[in-house]
Design a protein around this motif. Structure first.
Motif, PDB file in Angstrom:
ATOM      1  N   ASN A 245       8.100  -4.193   5.232  1.00  0.00           N
ATOM      2  CA  ASN A 245       7.264  -4.360   4.191  1.00  0.00           C
ATOM      3  C   ASN A 245       7.627  -3.355   3.010  1.00  0.00           C
ATOM      4  N   GLN A 246       8.140  -3.884   1.864  1.00  0.00           N
ATOM      5  CA  GLN A 246       8.667  -3.072   0.729  1.00  0.00           C
ATOM      6  C   GLN A 246       7.882  -1.937   0.176  1.00  0.00           C
ATOM      7  N   LEU A 247       6.501  -2.310   0.396  1.00  0.00           N
ATOM      8  CA  LEU A 247       5.585  -1.097   0.235  1.00  0.00           C
ATOM      9  C   LEU A 247       5.720   0.125   0.919  1.00  0.00           C
ATOM     10  N   PHE A 248       6.351   0.041   1.800  1.00  0.00           N
ATOM     11  CA  PHE A 248       6.627   1.065   2.737  1.00  0.00           C
ATOM     12  C   PHE A 248       7.357   2.414   2.077  1.00  0.00           C
ATOM     13  N   VAL A 249       8.079   1.806   1.182  1.00  0.00           N
ATOM     14  CA  VAL A 249       9.435   2.752   0.180  1.00  0.00           C
ATOM     15  C   VAL A 249       8.416   3.632  -0.644  1.00  0.00           C
ATOM     16  N   SER A 250       7.503   3.170  -1.366  1.00  0.00           N
ATOM     17  CA  SER A 250       6.649   3.819  -2.435  1.00  0.00           C
ATOM     18  C   SER A 250       5.185   4.682  -1.382  1.00  0.00           C
ATOM     19  N   MET A 251       5.021   3.915  -0.588  1.00  0.00           N
ATOM     20  CA  MET A 251       3.741   4.560   0.217  1.00  0.00           C
ATOM     21  C   MET A 251       4.116   5.860   0.756  1.00  0.00           C
TER      22      MET A 251
ATOM     23  N   GLU B  95      -0.076   2.209  19.769  1.00  0.00           N
ATOM     24  CA  GLU B  95      -1.163   3.317  19.658  1.00  0.00           C
ATOM     25  C   GLU B  95      -1.084   3.954  18.347  1.00  0.00           C
ATOM     26  N   ILE B  96       0.334   4.143  17.805  1.00  0.00           N
ATOM     27  CA  ILE B  96       0.050   5.078  16.807  1.00  0.00           C
ATOM     28  C   ILE B  96      -0.155   4.267  15.418  1.00  0.00           C
ATOM     29  N   LEU B  97       0.169   2.979  15.500  1.00  0.00           N
ATOM     30  CA  LEU B  97      -0.488   2.148  14.394  1.00  0.00           C
ATOM     31  C   LEU B  97      -1.686   1.977  14.591  1.00  0.00           C
ATOM     32  N   GLU B  98      -2.368   1.921  15.839  1.00  0.00           N
ATOM     33  CA  GLU B  98      -3.933   1.994  15.773  1.00  0.00           C
ATOM     34  C   GLU B  98      -4.336   3.289  15.371  1.00  0.00           C
ATOM     35  N   GLU B  99      -3.934   4.437  15.617  1.00  0.00           N
ATOM     36  CA  GLU B  99      -4.280   5.676  15.030  1.00  0.00           C
ATOM     37  C   GLU B  99      -4.272   5.641  13.619  1.00  0.00           C
ATOM     38  N   CYS B 100      -3.291   5.264  13.177  1.00  0.00           N
ATOM     39  CA  CYS B 100      -3.080   5.045  11.547  1.00  0.00           C
ATOM     40  C   CYS B 100      -4.162   4.369  10.945  1.00  0.00           C
ATOM     41  N   GLU B 101      -4.589   3.151  11.585  1.00  0.00           N
ATOM     42  CA  GLU B 101      -5.557   2.538  11.147  1.00  0.00           C
ATOM     43  C   GLU B 101      -6.955   3.469  10.993  1.00  0.00           C
ATOM     44  N   LYS B 102      -7.135   4.259  11.857  1.00  0.00           N
ATOM     45  CA  LYS B 102      -8.371   5.007  11.953  1.00  0.00           C
ATOM     46  C   LYS B 102      -8.215   5.994  10.591  1.00  0.00           C
ATOM     47  N   LEU B 103      -6.931   6.731  10.558  1.00  0.00           N
ATOM     48  CA  LEU B 103      -6.858   7.634   9.469  1.00  0.00           C
ATOM     49  C   LEU B 103      -6.584   7.223   8.138  1.00  0.00           C
ATOM     50  N   ASN B 104      -5.836   6.293   8.122  1.00  0.00           N
ATOM     51  CA  ASN B 104      -5.523   5.736   6.563  1.00  0.00           C
ATOM     52  C   ASN B 104      -5.130   4.196   6.787  1.00  0.00           C
ATOM     53  N   PRO B 105      -6.013   3.349   6.557  1.00  0.00           N
ATOM     54  CA  PRO B 105      -5.760   1.651   6.611  1.00  0.00           C
ATOM     55  C   PRO B 105      -4.685   1.504   5.688  1.00  0.00           C
ATOM     56  N   ALA B 106      -4.645   2.215   4.655  1.00  0.00           N
ATOM     57  CA  ALA B 106      -3.421   1.861   3.662  1.00  0.00           C
ATOM     58  C   ALA B 106      -1.887   1.933   4.259  1.00  0.00           C
ATOM     59  N   VAL B 107      -1.826   3.036   5.143  1.00  0.00           N
ATOM     60  CA  VAL B 107      -0.619   3.283   5.836  1.00  0.00           C
ATOM     61  C   VAL B 107      -0.309   2.068   6.876  1.00  0.00           C
TER      62      VAL B 107
ATOM     63  N   GLY C 169      -1.174  -0.941   6.572  1.00  0.00           N
ATOM     64  CA  GLY C 169      -0.612  -2.167   6.091  1.00  0.00           C
ATOM     65  C   GLY C 169       0.865  -2.071   5.770  1.00  0.00           C
ATOM     66  N   SER C 170       1.363  -1.097   5.314  1.00  0.00           N
ATOM     67  CA  SER C 170       2.798  -0.978   5.008  1.00  0.00           C
ATOM     68  C   SER C 170       3.689  -1.078   6.221  1.00  0.00           C
ATOM     69  N   LEU C 171       2.971  -0.848   7.295  1.00  0.00           N
ATOM     70  CA  LEU C 171       3.824  -0.630   8.526  1.00  0.00           C
ATOM     71  C   LEU C 171       3.826  -2.048   9.323  1.00  0.00           C
TER      72      LEU C 171
ATOM     73  N   LYS D 273       6.371   8.076  -0.248  1.00  0.00           N
ATOM     74  CA  LYS D 273       6.494   9.194  -1.137  1.00  0.00           C
ATOM     75  C   LYS D 273       5.339   9.945  -1.297  1.00  0.00           C
ATOM     76  N   LYS D 274       4.051   9.778  -1.071  1.00  0.00           N
ATOM     77  CA  LYS D 274       2.962  10.254  -1.072  1.00  0.00           C
ATOM     78  C   LYS D 274       2.534  11.330  -0.052  1.00  0.00           C
ATOM     79  N   PRO D 275       2.428  12.600  -0.230  1.00  0.00           N
ATOM     80  CA  PRO D 275       2.420  13.483   0.830  1.00  0.00           C
ATOM     81  C   PRO D 275       1.109  13.102   1.762  1.00  0.00           C
ATOM     82  N   GLU D 276      -0.062  12.556   1.410  1.00  0.00           N
ATOM     83  CA  GLU D 276      -1.043  12.273   2.053  1.00  0.00           C
ATOM     84  C   GLU D 276      -0.634  11.234   2.949  1.00  0.00           C
ATOM     85  N   ASN D 277       0.086  10.097   2.413  1.00  0.00           N
ATOM     86  CA  ASN D 277       0.385   8.900   3.575  1.00  0.00           C
ATOM     87  C   ASN D 277       1.344   9.414   4.698  1.00  0.00           C
ATOM     88  N   ALA D 278       2.206  10.506   4.024  1.00  0.00           N
ATOM     89  CA  ALA D 278       3.138  10.892   5.084  1.00  0.00           C
ATOM     90  C   ALA D 278       2.424  11.916   6.046  1.00  0.00           C
TER      91      ALA D 278
END
Length: 526
Positions: free
Chosen positions: A465-471, A431-443, A445-447, A473-478
């Motif tokens: 997904n190694q993109l998780f490392v850099s993704m 459910e959290i991943l579904e909610e992430c998709e609504k708020l920020n699709p890029a997030v 993808g890395s999960l 670090k950005k406050p908006e993604n966190a």
């Protein structure tokens, strides 16, 4: 010399093929217009007329005096020799036993020779799905561009095993199960001409247990006729190795009344009489299905059961609620599936009958399995190899950067005191991943492929997904992940995360805790 009834009464013309007008009418029109295709694919369950139609089509296109309606005359030498199986220009191949690439190469090489007597050389390949991959490849080119005098007719019961490249080169026809009324009419006709005495109930019973297959129905009639007397429902039951219908109704009534002793007594009696208990389970499923449909619609036209059984089933349906009916049906279906692999089929059936009588639902009965295959087990399976592997990078243990716009909650319990056994699967992770998709699709993808466990207000995330490392670090993604967690869980959580391209073992959770303790990397809020 005696000939089996299913061979003796095999249809010789298209109108004799039952319940397939969508196929036979089209083929007759093509023959009349002389627009037959170079390749056909007939698919459907056994005993529905695939090979029969292939033989009729082969005769019709080669008949010396075809009838105006597109049927073979059955009187010319071509038709008669084809019926006897001695016509060299109509070649039948059983792909179950001739499935190698060498067999198909021989077929392909033979197509260069013109027909000896007929207009067309026709290859009928039965059970074509049994061909090997290399054999299909060898067949492919000749089927795409055969000589003008060559036609192919393929037949299969498992269309999903036929390559799409083969299907696309054929005219496909799907054969339906033969209707009950057609089966009954044909059985009565054969019995009359063969001077076989049979009751109405026995004919209906044969038609029902043949499951839409004409060959099975006629073969069973043939076996029953060996009794040398009037064929009754009891004789059909004994010949087919099925339980008598009275046993079925009594057994269902005992199940609904939760009468375990009488239920097991019936099973013991049937087992002692060498009844097929797996077939018994199938019959119970069909009868239970009828009870469900009676409860849902009341339409007796949808039922599989015989006419004289319907009143008893209507009484059961009227007295029971739908949840109980569906619970029994679901248990019986799982029982039937497990009986195919069970060492002792009787024990498996008895086990599920006792579960039914004790109102144990499928979910309750399999609770241990559900727990074992829960999110935690999924996590354990996904982290299968990481213990022996090196960290992906210096960022294997990640501290997502929190947004300055909100406070960072601290763990409610000291992280140094947390143990692996404390953590449980985060069941709301999907459910959290579904909610992430609504708020920020890029997030999201890395999960992809990630798992999470939770203890108190601490969430541990394992991502592949190694993109998780850099993704993160950005406050908006966190913040997006933190907001998604808060929307689903109702509060913000402290988060610890690790990244690996491979699945990891459960020890990785402990490893994450140890690294956090020893390296001084704090858990952070997102």
């Amino acid at each position: 010399m005696y000939q089996a009834l299913y061979r003796k009464w095999r249809p010789l013309r298209f109108p004799d093929v039952l319940s397939q007008p969508h196929v036979t009418t089209t083929l007759q029109n093509q023959i009349k217009a002389q627009t037959t295709a170079h390749a056909y694919l007939f698919t459907g369950s056994r005993g529905t007329g695939k090979t029969t139609c292939a033989r009729i089509l082969a005769k019709a296109v080669n008949c010396e005096h075809p009838l105006p309606d597109g049927n073979p005359c059955l009187e010319c030498s071509i038709c008669q020799d084809a019926e006897k199986g001695i016509l060299s220009d109509i070649i039948e191949i059983d792909a179950a036993s001739n499935n190698s690439v060498e067999d198909i190469r021989e077929l392909r090489d033979a197509t260069v020779y013109t027909p000896e007597r007929c207009k067309f050389k026709i290859y009928i390949i039965d059970e074509v799905h049994m061909l090997s991959t290399s054999a299909f490849n060898a067949l492919l080119k000749i089927m795409e561009e055969p000589p003008a005098y060559v036609k192919f007719i393929l037949a299969t019961t498992e269309i999903h095993k036929v390559p799409a490249t083969i299907i696309s080169r054929c005219q496909r026809y799907d054969f339906r199960r033969i209707q009950q009324k057609d089966l009954v009419a044909r059985l009565n006709s054969i019995a009359k001409q063969e001077k076989i005495e049979i009751t109405k109930q026995a004919v209906e019973f044969i038609a029902k247990i043949s499951d839409g297959g004409m060959r099975d129905a006629i073969s069973l009639l043939d076996r029953c006729s060996a009794y040398g007397e009037t064929i009754t429902e009891q004789i059909v039951s004994e010949s087919a190795g099925t339980a008598g219908r009275n046993y079925l109704i009594q057994l269902l009534q005992d199940l609904y009344q939760k009468n375990i002793p009488d239920s097991l007594k019936i099973i013991a009696e049937l087992h002692d009489n060498s009844k097929d208990l797996q077939r018994l389970c199938e019959e119970l499923i069909l009868m239970q299905r009828d009870i469900m449909l009676l409860k849902a619609t009341g339409d007796i036209g949808l039922l599989h059961s015989m006419t004289d059984e319907i009143p008893a089933l209507q009484n059961i349906a009227a007295e029971q609620d739908m949840s109980r009916i569906m619970q029994i049906l679901e248990n019986l279906q799982i029982c039937r599936e497990r009986m195919t692999k069970a060492i002792n089929k009787r024990t498996e059936l008895e086990l599920y009958l006792i579960r039914i009588c004790n109102d144990i639902s499928v979910q309750q009965a399999n609770q241990a399995e559900i727990v074992n295959s829960s999110e935690l087990q999924a996590l354990y399976a996904r982290i299968a190899q990481l213990e022996q592997q090196k960290p992906v990078s210096e960022h294997s243990l990640i501290k997502p950067q929190a947004s300055p716009n909100f406070s960072e909650p601290k763990p409610e319990i000291d992280i140094k005191k947390m143990k692996l056994s404390d953590f449980q699967p985060l069941t709301q992770w999907a459910e959290i991943l579904e909610e992430c998709e609504k708020l920020n699709p890029a997030v999201l993808g890395s999960l992809t492929g990630s798992k999470a466990v939770c203890y108190a207000n601490v969430i541990l995330i394992i991502a592949e997904n190694q993109l998780f490392v850099s993704m993160f670090k950005k406050p908006e993604n966190a913040k997006s992940l933190g907001d998604a967690i808060e929307h689903v869980m109702g509060k913000r959580y402290a988060v610890l995360a690790k990244c690996s391209p491979e699945a990891v073992k459960p020890q990785i959770v402990q490893e994450m805790l140890e690294q956090a303790k020893n390296s001084g990397i704090p858990t952070t809020a997102v």
